[in-house]
Design a protein around this motif. Structure first.
Motif, PDB file in Angstrom:
ATOM      1  N   ASP A  67      42.568  47.769  44.909  1.00  0.00           N
ATOM      2  CA  ASP A  67      41.217  48.325  45.047  1.00  0.00           C
ATOM      3  C   ASP A  67      40.452  47.751  46.241  1.00  0.00           C
ATOM      4  O   ASP A  67      40.817  46.722  46.800  1.00  0.00           O
ATOM      5  N   ASP A  68      39.346  48.438  46.564  1.00  0.00           N
ATOM      6  CA  ASP A  68      38.255  47.910  47.414  1.00  0.00           C
ATOM      7  C   ASP A  68      38.552  47.868  48.908  1.00  0.00           C
ATOM      8  O   ASP A  68      37.907  47.118  49.643  1.00  0.00           O
ATOM      9  N   HIS A 122      37.497  55.218  46.132  1.00  0.00           N
ATOM     10  CA  HIS A 122      36.842  54.220  45.272  1.00  0.00           C
ATOM     11  C   HIS A 122      35.327  54.176  45.537  1.00  0.00           C
ATOM     12  O   HIS A 122      34.674  53.223  45.126  1.00  0.00           O
ATOM     13  N   HIS A 126      30.643  51.284  46.699  1.00  0.00           N
ATOM     14  CA  HIS A 126      31.055  50.498  45.538  1.00  0.00           C
ATOM     15  C   HIS A 126      29.887  50.182  44.594  1.00  0.00           C
ATOM     16  O   HIS A 126      29.677  49.030  44.189  1.00  0.00           O
ATOM     17  N   PRO A 164      34.221  52.101  40.558  1.00  0.00           N
ATOM     18  CA  PRO A 164      34.034  50.681  40.849  1.00  0.00           C
ATOM     19  C   PRO A 164      33.677  49.900  39.575  1.00  0.00           C
ATOM     20  O   PRO A 164      32.920  50.395  38.733  1.00  0.00           O
ATOM     21  N   CYS A 165      34.251  48.717  39.448  1.00  0.00           N
ATOM     22  CA  CYS A 165      33.918  47.775  38.359  1.00  0.00           C
ATOM     23  C   CYS A 165      34.260  48.286  36.958  1.00  0.00           C
ATOM     24  O   CYS A 165      33.727  47.775  35.968  1.00  0.00           O
TER      25      CYS A 165
END
Ligand SMILES: [Zn+2]
Length: 442
Positions: A67-68, A122, A126, A164-165
Motif C-alpha cells: 500500500d501507499d 488507494h 489517503h 486507506p486505513c
C-alpha cells in the motif's frame, strides 16, 4: 378490467409475500441491500477458487498487495527481493501496488508492468476515513483523481481499490461504495474490485483444525490482531470474493497484516510471519483466496515476506497460485462470468447475479443481459459448471444509462428459489429447477 384486477392483486399478493419472506427468512436479501459489505460469513455459500481460477490443480490463491506508494524508488528497493522470489515460481512477479500518487510517465512503472505487477489505487490524499468533514465532493475527487491517474499509465488497466486505513480504523462506508466506487470518474473510468474488508479466521469454523485457529493457551490466534473492540470492518471465516452492491468485487483482506501485527507485538516479529502463513494454510483448506497486505514502512522486512512465499511454496506447491488483483478479476470475468463482467462497458449494472440457486452451499451465477442469458450451476463433484439457458433479463442499456428491469430473488419455500419479474414486458415468477426455470404468469 377483471383480468387487470386479477393481475394487480396477484402482483400485490406476490410482492407482499416476498416482503414477508424478505423480512423473515429470505437468504437472498443481500442482493438488494444498500451497499452491504458485510453479509457473508461462516455459513454463507462459498465461491471457491476452483470455481473461477480456470486452472486444474489450483485450490487457493494468494495476492500480495503493498500500500501507499508515492515514491517508486523506495518501492523498487523494498520489493526487489520479493519480486525475484516470485519470478522463480513461474516467471511472474505477482504483486499489486495500491498507489496514492505517482508520475504516470515514470519508467519504473513500465518495468514493473513487464514483470507482471498490477498497479492499483488507494486515493491521492489517503484520507482516513474517505468521507469526512461533510465534504463528499472532496472524497470523490481524491478517489477519482487516483483512478484517472492510474489509467493514464501507458499499458495499465487498474481494477482494484483499497480504502486507506481499513486495517486500523472503520474507514469503508456504504455511501462510498454506492456513490463513489460504483460510479465512474468524470472521464468515465471505473474499477471492478475493492480489497478493504478484513476476514478473520476463528475456531468456530468447522472446516478448520483448531491447531490453526487457536494459540497454545487456547486463545483465538487471529482475533487478537483486531485493533480495537468496536472495529467492525470485518467478516468471519469467509476467504472468498463476494460482490458489494452488484458492481464491486470484494477481495477480503487476511488477518494479520503488518500494521495490525506491529500494533500489538512490535515490528518485524517472527510471530507475524507464522500467523500470516497459518492464515494462508487455513485459506488453502477452505479453497479460498488470501489477500495479504504489507507496507514498506518498517513493520515487516522484505526477507520476512520472502519467507512467507517460501513457506507457502513448501507447504502447498502448485496448489497455491500467486496472482495480482488484475489477474483475479480477469480470471473471474473469463472463467466464472463467460466474458460478462459485473460492470458493463459504461460502468453500469451488467445484469450478473451471484447466488446459490440450488442451495448446495456453493454460489452459482445468473447472467441476464442483452448479450447472454445463462444460469451456471456449480458441480462440486466434477468441478465443472453446468450452463442452463433462461429468459430472464436483469438490466438493459438505455440512453441515460443501464436500467434495472425489476427482477428480484426470493425463497418460495425452504427448498425453492424463485425470481419475481415485474416490468412492462413480463410479469411472472420463475422457479429454479435443476432442468429449467419454470415460469408462472402473474
Ligand atoms: Zn494506506
Amino acid at each position: 378490467m377483471l383480468r387487470l384486477c386479477f393481475i394487480a392483486s396477484a402482483i400485490l399478493f406476490a410482492t407482499s409475500l416476498c416482503g414477508q419472506l424478505y423480512a423473515q427468512t429470505n437468504p437472498l436479501a443481500y442482493l438488494d441491500h444498500y451497499a452491504d459489505a458485510y453479509y457473508p460469513g461462516t455459513d454463507f455459500p462459498k465461491l471457491t477458487t476452483p470455481q473461477w481460477i480456470g486452472e486444474e490443480g489450483v485450490d487457493a490463491v494468494v495476492t500480495l498487495g503493498i500500500d501507499d506508494m508515492r515514491d517508486t524508488a523506495k518501492y523498487e528497493a523494498f520489493l526487489r527481493r520479493i519480486l525475484d522470489r516470485l519470478k522463480q515460481i513461474d516467471g511472474r512477479a505477482a504483486v499489486s501496488i495500491m498507489t496514492c500518487k505517482i508520475d504516470p510517465t515514470d519508467p519504473q512503472l513500465q518495468d514493473w508492468l513487464a514483470e507482471g505487477l498490477s498497479l492499483e489505487t488507494h486515493t491521492i490524499a489517503h484520507p482516513c476515513p474517505c468521507l469526512q468533514g461533510g465534504d463528499f465532493a472532496k472524497a470523490k475527487a481524491t478517489y477519482d483523481e487516483c483512478v484517472d491517474m492510474m489509467y493514464a499509465v501507458p499499458g495499465n488497466h487498474p481494477v482494484a481499490f483499497r480504502f486507506p486505513c481499513m486495517d486500523s480504523k472503520n474507514t469503508p462506508s456504504p455511501r462510498a461504495f454506492a456513490e463513489i466506487i460504483n460510479k465512474t470518474t468524470g472521464n468515465g473510468n471505473f474499477l471492478q474490485a475493492s480489497t478493504s474488508v478484513v476476514n478473520v479466521f476463528k475456531s468456530n469454523d468447522p472446516q478448520l483444525p483448531q491447531k490453526l485457529t487457536l494459540n497454545a493457551d487456547g486463545s483465538e490466534r487471529f482475533e487478537r490482531y483486531i485493533p480495537f473492540e468496536s472495529f467492525v470492518n470485518k467478516i468471519e471465516n469467509y476467504p472468498y470474493p463476494y460482490v458489494i452492491d452488484r458492481l464491486c468485487w470484494e477481495f477480503p483482506c487476511t488477518i494479520p497484516d503488518d500494521w495490525q501485527a506491529q500494533n500489538i507485538q512490535q515490528p518485524n516479529n517472527p510471530r507475524t510471519v507464522d500467523d500470516m502463513v497459518a492464515a494462508i494454510d487455513a485459506t488453502v483448506i477452505k479453497q479460498g483466496i488470501a489477500n495479504i497486505i504489507f507496507h514498506p514502512h518498517n513493520w515487516i522486512r522484505n526477507d520476512q515476506m520472502v519467507a512467507v512465499i517460501d513457506r507457502v511454496q513448501e507447504h502447498h506447491g502448485r496448489r497455491v497460485k500467486f496472482l495480482t488483483f488484475k489477474e483475479c478479476v480477469q480470471r473471474i470475468n473469463d472463467n466464472l462470468l463467460l466474458g460478462q463482467p459485473i460492470r458493463a462497458a459504461d460502468g453500469g449494472d451488467n445484469g450478473v447475479r451471484i447466488v446459490d440457486l440450488n442451495q448446495d452451499g456453493f454460489l452459482d451465477v445468473m447472467i441476464g443481459n442483452e448479450n447472454l442469458k445463462v444460469a451456471r450451476i456449480w458441480q462440486p463433484a466434477t468441478k465443472t459448471w453446468h450452463d442452463m439457458p433462461h429468459d430472464v433479463q436483469f438490466t438493459r442499456p438505455s440512453e441515460s444509462g443501464r436500467i434495472d428491469l425489476g427482477v428480484r430473488f426470493g425463497q418460495l419455500s425452504p427448498d425453492r428459489i424463485g425470481l419475481l419479474v415485474n416490468n412492462e414486458k413480463d410479469q411472472a415468477i420463475y422457479q429454479y429447477t435443476p432442468d429449467e426455470f419454470v415460469r408462472t404468469s402473474l
